[in-house]
Design a protein around this motif. Sequence first.
Motif, PDB file in Angstrom:
ATOM      1  N   LYS A 151      -2.348  -9.322   9.262  1.00  0.00           N
ATOM      2  CA  LYS A 151      -1.550  -8.237   9.799  1.00  0.00           C
ATOM      3  C   LYS A 151      -1.008  -7.232   8.959  1.00  0.00           C
ATOM      4  CE  LYS A 151       0.757 -12.024  12.657  1.00  0.00           C
ATOM      5  NZ  LYS A 151       1.735 -12.364  13.236  1.00  0.00           N
ATOM      6  N   GLU A 152      -0.348  -6.227   9.557  1.00  0.00           N
ATOM      7  CA  GLU A 152       0.207  -5.019   8.954  1.00  0.00           C
ATOM      8  C   GLU A 152       1.763  -4.888   9.234  1.00  0.00           C
ATOM      9  OE1 GLU A 152      -1.587  -1.290   8.643  1.00  0.00           O
ATOM     10  OE2 GLU A 152      -3.610  -2.197   8.623  1.00  0.00           O
ATOM     11  N   ALA A 153       2.426  -4.267   8.228  1.00  0.00           N
ATOM     12  CA  ALA A 153       3.781  -4.182   8.805  1.00  0.00           C
ATOM     13  C   ALA A 153       4.260  -2.947   7.664  1.00  0.00           C
ATOM     14  CB  ALA A 153       4.665  -5.339   8.265  1.00  0.00           C
ATOM     15  N   GLU A 154       5.612  -2.422   8.215  1.00  0.00           N
ATOM     16  CA  GLU A 154       6.170  -1.428   7.646  1.00  0.00           C
ATOM     17  C   GLU A 154       7.213  -2.070   6.768  1.00  0.00           C
ATOM     18  OE1 GLU A 154       5.812   2.244   7.906  1.00  0.00           O
ATOM     19  OE2 GLU A 154       4.236   1.841   9.139  1.00  0.00           O
ATOM     20  N   VAL A 155       7.484  -1.561   5.580  1.00  0.00           N
ATOM     21  CA  VAL A 155       8.143  -2.086   4.360  1.00  0.00           C
ATOM     22  C   VAL A 155       9.146  -0.888   3.819  1.00  0.00           C
ATOM     23  CG1 VAL A 155       8.378  -3.092   2.193  1.00  0.00           C
ATOM     24  CG2 VAL A 155       6.291  -3.453   3.565  1.00  0.00           C
ATOM     25  N   GLU A 156      10.581  -1.494   3.842  1.00  0.00           N
ATOM     26  CA  GLU A 156      11.568  -0.532   3.296  1.00  0.00           C
ATOM     27  C   GLU A 156      12.098  -1.229   1.789  1.00  0.00           C
ATOM     28  OE1 GLU A 156      14.646   0.913   5.599  1.00  0.00           O
ATOM     29  OE2 GLU A 156      13.442   0.508   7.264  1.00  0.00           O
ATOM     30  N   LEU A 157      12.358  -0.531   0.853  1.00  0.00           N
ATOM     31  CA  LEU A 157      12.878  -1.241  -0.507  1.00  0.00           C
ATOM     32  C   LEU A 157      14.228  -0.517  -0.463  1.00  0.00           C
ATOM     33  CD1 LEU A 157      12.749  -3.106  -2.687  1.00  0.00           C
ATOM     34  CD2 LEU A 157      11.636  -1.001  -3.987  1.00  0.00           C
ATOM     35  N   SER A 158      15.296  -1.339  -0.584  1.00  0.00           N
ATOM     36  CA  SER A 158      16.617  -0.831  -0.598  1.00  0.00           C
ATOM     37  C   SER A 158      17.443  -1.302  -1.762  1.00  0.00           C
ATOM     38  CB  SER A 158      17.505  -0.954   0.738  1.00  0.00           C
ATOM     39  OG  SER A 158      17.681  -2.209   1.017  1.00  0.00           O
ATOM     40  N   MET A 166       0.789  -1.326   0.111  1.00  0.00           N
ATOM     41  CA  MET A 166      -0.027  -0.037  -0.093  1.00  0.00           C
ATOM     42  C   MET A 166       0.859   1.213  -0.011  1.00  0.00           C
ATOM     43  SD  MET A 166      -2.746  -1.390   2.678  1.00  0.00           S
ATOM     44  CE  MET A 166      -4.105  -0.231   2.428  1.00  0.00           C
ATOM     45  N   GLU A 167       0.191   2.455  -0.407  1.00  0.00           N
ATOM     46  CA  GLU A 167       0.832   3.727  -0.249  1.00  0.00           C
ATOM     47  C   GLU A 167       1.388   3.860   1.163  1.00  0.00           C
ATOM     48  OE1 GLU A 167       1.175   5.909  -2.753  1.00  0.00           O
ATOM     49  OE2 GLU A 167       0.217   5.086  -4.170  1.00  0.00           O
ATOM     50  N   GLY A 168       2.492   4.636   1.408  1.00  0.00           N
ATOM     51  CA  GLY A 168       2.996   4.976   2.557  1.00  0.00           C
ATOM     52  C   GLY A 168       3.931   3.635   3.121  1.00  0.00           C
ATOM     53  N   ASN A 169       4.529   2.998   2.210  1.00  0.00           N
ATOM     54  CA  ASN A 169       5.052   1.978   2.584  1.00  0.00           C
ATOM     55  C   ASN A 169       4.572   0.936   3.733  1.00  0.00           C
ATOM     56  OD1 ASN A 169       6.972   2.961   0.909  1.00  0.00           O
ATOM     57  ND2 ASN A 169       8.947   3.491   2.167  1.00  0.00           N
ATOM     58  N   LYS A 170       3.527   0.523   3.439  1.00  0.00           N
ATOM     59  CA  LYS A 170       2.756  -0.405   4.280  1.00  0.00           C
ATOM     60  C   LYS A 170       2.446  -1.642   3.432  1.00  0.00           C
ATOM     61  CE  LYS A 170       1.172   2.678   7.772  1.00  0.00           C
ATOM     62  NZ  LYS A 170       2.392   2.815   8.566  1.00  0.00           N
ATOM     63  N   LEU A 171       2.480  -2.819   4.319  1.00  0.00           N
ATOM     64  CA  LEU A 171       1.964  -3.937   3.709  1.00  0.00           C
ATOM     65  C   LEU A 171       1.146  -4.606   4.796  1.00  0.00           C
ATOM     66  CD1 LEU A 171       2.670  -6.603   1.997  1.00  0.00           C
ATOM     67  CD2 LEU A 171       4.632  -7.124   3.588  1.00  0.00           C
TER      68      LEU A 171
END
Length: 145
Positions: free
Chosen positions: A91-98, A73-78
Amino acid sequence: MKLTLVLAAFFLALRVWFQVEYKDLIGSWQLTYFEGMQKIVYSQQYQNANPNQRASMDARIKARLENTVYEFMEGNKLKYIDFEDQTIVRKEAEVELSDGDMLLIHDEKGDRLAKIVEFSQDKLILQPISKNATTGKMVFERIKK
């Protein structure tokens, strides 16, 4: 020497070309294949199981595949489905793509890391990176609405 430089430039260009941007991931992705589950099918326990036991294992594998959806989802949410004690939990989590191919998922259990092995508009292949390197690749297909 020249060949080495040409090859290095080629692989660098390939790496830059493969960069995935988070906006490309946004949407829902259905798990269609997981190498870890395939290992179960080839295991001694599965091979030696009676038909009822096999049917039960097959049903659990099918349920896991059908119910594993990652929604970026927008805002780096999964948002995703997880299983706890054979119960489906959303569940929900924060996501970072590096680096364009490393996905870091921050959830209540801690951080999980996965490498994006392959990406297209319709297919996402993740390789979880953990101490238990035997989990195997996860193949997702985009859910079209």
